[in-house]
Design a protein around this motif. Sequence first.
Motif, PDB file in Angstrom:
ATOM      1  N   MET A 264       0.829  -1.207   0.000  1.00 12.95           N
ATOM      2  CA  MET A 264       0.000   0.000   0.000  1.00 12.95           C
ATOM      3  C   MET A 264       0.863   1.257   0.000  1.00 12.95           C
ATOM      4  N   MET A 265       1.962   1.238   0.724  1.00 13.05           N
ATOM      5  CA  MET A 265       2.853   2.390   0.749  1.00 13.05           C
ATOM      6  C   MET A 265       3.447   2.661  -0.630  1.00 13.05           C
ATOM      7  N   GLU A 266       3.750   1.597  -1.372  1.00  6.37           N
ATOM      8  CA  GLU A 266       4.263   1.763  -2.738  1.00  6.37           C
ATOM      9  C   GLU A 266       3.243   2.489  -3.604  1.00  6.37           C
ATOM     10  N   ARG A 267       1.965   2.078  -3.463  1.00  7.23           N
ATOM     11  CA  ARG A 267       0.909   2.711  -4.263  1.00  7.23           C
ATOM     12  C   ARG A 267       0.666   4.144  -3.805  1.00  7.23           C
ATOM     13  N   LEU A 268       0.735   4.364  -2.501  1.00  7.98           N
ATOM     14  CA  LEU A 268       0.503   5.707  -1.970  1.00  7.98           C
ATOM     15  C   LEU A 268       1.573   6.693  -2.442  1.00  7.98           C
ATOM     16  N   GLU A 269       2.777   6.208  -2.672  1.00  9.83           N
ATOM     17  CA  GLU A 269       3.836   7.084  -3.165  1.00  9.83           C
ATOM     18  C   GLU A 269       3.470   7.639  -4.541  1.00  9.83           C
ATOM     19  N   SER A 270       2.925   6.787  -5.398  1.00  6.38           N
ATOM     20  CA  SER A 270       2.492   7.222  -6.735  1.00  6.38           C
ATOM     21  C   SER A 270       1.306   8.182  -6.633  1.00  6.38           C
ATOM     22  N   ILE A 271       0.357   7.872  -5.744  1.00 10.41           N
ATOM     23  CA  ILE A 271      -0.816   8.731  -5.564  1.00 10.41           C
ATOM     24  C   ILE A 271      -0.401  10.092  -5.022  1.00 10.41           C
ATOM     25  N   ALA A 272       0.550  10.099  -4.090  1.00 11.74           N
ATOM     26  CA  ALA A 272       1.037  11.358  -3.517  1.00 11.74           C
ATOM     27  C   ALA A 272       1.723  12.216  -4.573  1.00 11.74           C
ATOM     28  N   ARG A 278      -0.988  18.181  -8.906  1.00 12.00           N
ATOM     29  CA  ARG A 278      -2.236  18.944  -8.953  1.00 12.00           C
ATOM     30  C   ARG A 278      -2.167  20.170  -8.048  1.00 12.00           C
ATOM     31  N   LEU A 279      -1.572  19.999  -6.877  1.00  2.52           N
ATOM     32  CA  LEU A 279      -1.444  21.119  -5.950  1.00  2.52           C
ATOM     33  C   LEU A 279      -0.558  22.217  -6.526  1.00  2.52           C
ATOM     34  N   LYS A 280       0.555  21.815  -7.104  1.00  2.00           N
ATOM     35  CA  LYS A 280       1.497  22.800  -7.620  1.00  2.00           C
ATOM     36  C   LYS A 280       0.971  23.468  -8.893  1.00  2.00           C
ATOM     37  N   LYS A 281       0.193  22.721  -9.667  1.00  2.00           N
ATOM     38  CA  LYS A 281      -0.398  23.304 -10.871  1.00  2.00           C
ATOM     39  C   LYS A 281      -1.296  24.482 -10.519  1.00  2.00           C
ATOM     40  N   HIS A 282      -2.040  24.357  -9.418  1.00  2.00           N
ATOM     41  CA  HIS A 282      -2.986  25.401  -9.006  1.00  2.00           C
ATOM     42  C   HIS A 282      -2.435  26.280  -7.883  1.00  2.00           C
ATOM     43  N   LYS A 283      -1.165  26.041  -7.529  1.00  2.00           N
ATOM     44  CA  LYS A 283      -0.492  26.831  -6.485  1.00  2.00           C
ATOM     45  C   LYS A 283      -1.284  26.805  -5.181  1.00  2.00           C
ATOM     46  N   ILE A 284      -1.613  25.582  -4.758  1.00  2.00           N
ATOM     47  CA  ILE A 284      -2.424  25.370  -3.557  1.00  2.00           C
ATOM     48  C   ILE A 284      -1.629  24.548  -2.545  1.00  2.00           C
ATOM     49  N   ALA A 285      -1.818  24.822  -1.280  1.00  2.00           N
ATOM     50  CA  ALA A 285      -1.269  24.021  -0.197  1.00  2.00           C
ATOM     51  C   ALA A 285      -2.368  23.819   0.845  1.00  2.00           C
ATOM     52  N   GLY A 286      -2.184  22.840   1.719  1.00  2.00           N
ATOM     53  CA  GLY A 286      -3.203  22.575   2.720  1.00  2.00           C
ATOM     54  C   GLY A 286      -2.610  22.030   3.998  1.00  2.00           C
ATOM     55  N   TYR A 309       1.016  23.535   9.793  1.00  2.00           N
ATOM     56  CA  TYR A 309       1.546  24.328   8.688  1.00  2.00           C
ATOM     57  C   TYR A 309       1.001  23.798   7.371  1.00  2.00           C
ATOM     58  N   PHE A 310       1.029  24.642   6.338  1.00  2.00           N
ATOM     59  CA  PHE A 310       0.571  24.251   5.006  1.00  2.00           C
ATOM     60  C   PHE A 310       1.643  23.409   4.318  1.00  2.00           C
ATOM     61  N   ILE A 311       1.205  22.381   3.595  1.00  2.00           N
ATOM     62  CA  ILE A 311       2.132  21.546   2.831  1.00  2.00           C
ATOM     63  C   ILE A 311       1.596  21.318   1.423  1.00  2.00           C
ATOM     64  N   ALA A 312       2.502  21.031   0.490  1.00  2.00           N
ATOM     65  CA  ALA A 312       2.130  20.637  -0.870  1.00  2.00           C
ATOM     66  C   ALA A 312       3.151  19.658  -1.430  1.00  2.00           C
ATOM     67  N   ASP A 313       4.171  19.349  -0.634  1.00  2.00           N
ATOM     68  CA  ASP A 313       5.271  18.499  -1.069  1.00  2.00           C
ATOM     69  C   ASP A 313       4.926  17.023  -0.899  1.00  2.00           C
ATOM     70  N   LYS A 314       5.291  16.222  -1.896  1.00  2.00           N
ATOM     71  CA  LYS A 314       4.971  14.800  -1.888  1.00  2.00           C
ATOM     72  C   LYS A 314       5.512  14.099  -0.647  1.00  2.00           C
ATOM     73  N   SER A 315       6.747  14.383  -0.278  1.00  2.00           N
ATOM     74  CA  SER A 315       7.363  13.680   0.846  1.00  2.00           C
ATOM     75  C   SER A 315       6.638  13.962   2.154  1.00  2.00           C
ATOM     76  N   GLY A 338      -6.791   6.417  -1.625  1.00  2.00           N
ATOM     77  CA  GLY A 338      -6.841   7.805  -2.076  1.00  2.00           C
ATOM     78  C   GLY A 338      -6.220   8.725  -1.045  1.00  2.00           C
ATOM     79  N   LEU A 339      -5.695   9.835  -1.521  1.00  2.00           N
ATOM     80  CA  LEU A 339      -5.147  10.866  -0.652  1.00  2.00           C
ATOM     81  C   LEU A 339      -5.744  12.209  -1.046  1.00  2.00           C
ATOM     82  N   SER A 340      -6.078  13.017  -0.061  1.00  2.00           N
ATOM     83  CA  SER A 340      -6.552  14.366  -0.358  1.00  2.00           C
ATOM     84  C   SER A 340      -5.979  15.329   0.665  1.00  2.00           C
ATOM     85  N   LEU A 341      -5.913  16.583   0.245  1.00  2.00           N
ATOM     86  CA  LEU A 341      -5.404  17.640   1.109  1.00  2.00           C
ATOM     87  C   LEU A 341      -6.491  18.692   1.260  1.00  2.00           C
ATOM     88  N   GLY A 342      -6.903  18.947   2.490  1.00  2.00           N
ATOM     89  CA  GLY A 342      -7.940  19.931   2.766  1.00  2.00           C
ATOM     90  C   GLY A 342      -7.418  21.066   3.628  1.00  2.00           C
TER      91      GLY A 342
END
Length: 360
Positions: A264-272, A278-286, A309-315, A338-342
């Motif tokens: 699952m962690m392997e798959r989550l890395e790709s999802i992240a 998507r976050l960087k395309k719209h200049k959004i952090a959460g 704090y706000f984050i947008a970085d995959k790691s 699935g992963l989402s940032l709110g």
Amino acid sequence: MQEPIQNRKIIHVDMDAFYASVEQMDNPELRGKPVAVGGGENRGVVSAASYEARKFGVRSAISGYLAKKNCPDLIFVRPRFERYREISAKIHKIFYDYTDLVEPLSLDEAYLDVTVNKKGNPSATLIAQEIRKRIFDEVGLTASAGISMNKFVAKVASDFNKPNGQKTVNPDEIIDFLEVLPIRKFYGVGKVTTDKMYHLGIFTGKDLKEKSLEFLVKHFGKSGAFYYNVVRGIHNSAVKSERIAKSVGAEHTFDENLTSEVFMMERLESIAATLERRLKKHKIAGKTVTLKIKYSDFTVQTRSKTLIYFIADKSLILDTAKELLYQEKMKDSVRLLGLSLGNLNTEVKKTIVVQLKFDF
């Protein structure tokens, strides 16, 4: 308590079986036949269904396997989102010919505030008819519409004469309209809430209206106040020309169920990584990371953590996702992650609505 705003004119336009209708329009061989947009294999999910398919109980979000079981003659078509976005843009262009107060809900539906409109037409009913005719003449698809003084009633009304119809609920008709409406047709009342209301003896709007605010809040929390107000025709949310995203997410359904957190962690890395793009395309952090887990029995579980704090970085997203994943043991094999940032850093903009009183 705030009184209902009597002078707004809101139209809710909803395309009829949008994805499936686009496919039938582009491929004449599909017209008049049961069509499902989505995966037809065992692990596929239906995104949309034509009205011919809906007669057999085929609807969005059910598995392709169940859809085929319900309708053996069902034709599956792979989704073409670029095409749907292209058609949607043409439809929205028509909307903006009438008003700049357009609030898209998705590719196939939107609210329009036509209280003051570019055509100078005092009748929201006639504007809705004209918009639907233009969509059919210029795009080739049918749409349905609901017209009323607030978004809630307009949304409910748009489903009343589907497909290819419309319904106007005038301000003095709203209470009577809602009282006889089955509770399952109230926008925002899903299947689980419907079943709960049935157990509480609430089957129609009239039944809902007879319950006190205290009773509804006790049983439904914050939503109880919403139900108390809307059944009385009170819903003062304005049409927002720019919808502010509340969250950004990415998810993936797997070909084979996952049974180990390591996989699952392997798959989550790709999802992240997808989420980061998507976050960087719209200049959004959460600040709030949410992990979504769908098990093999189709039950869904979400786990969230809010950072300071706000984050947008995959790691950083992945670090929090890992913590959430190992928060408790998996109850079954997993078919979707699935992963989402709110709690985003998007600035809330207020829309100023000029309100004048006209006849519907």
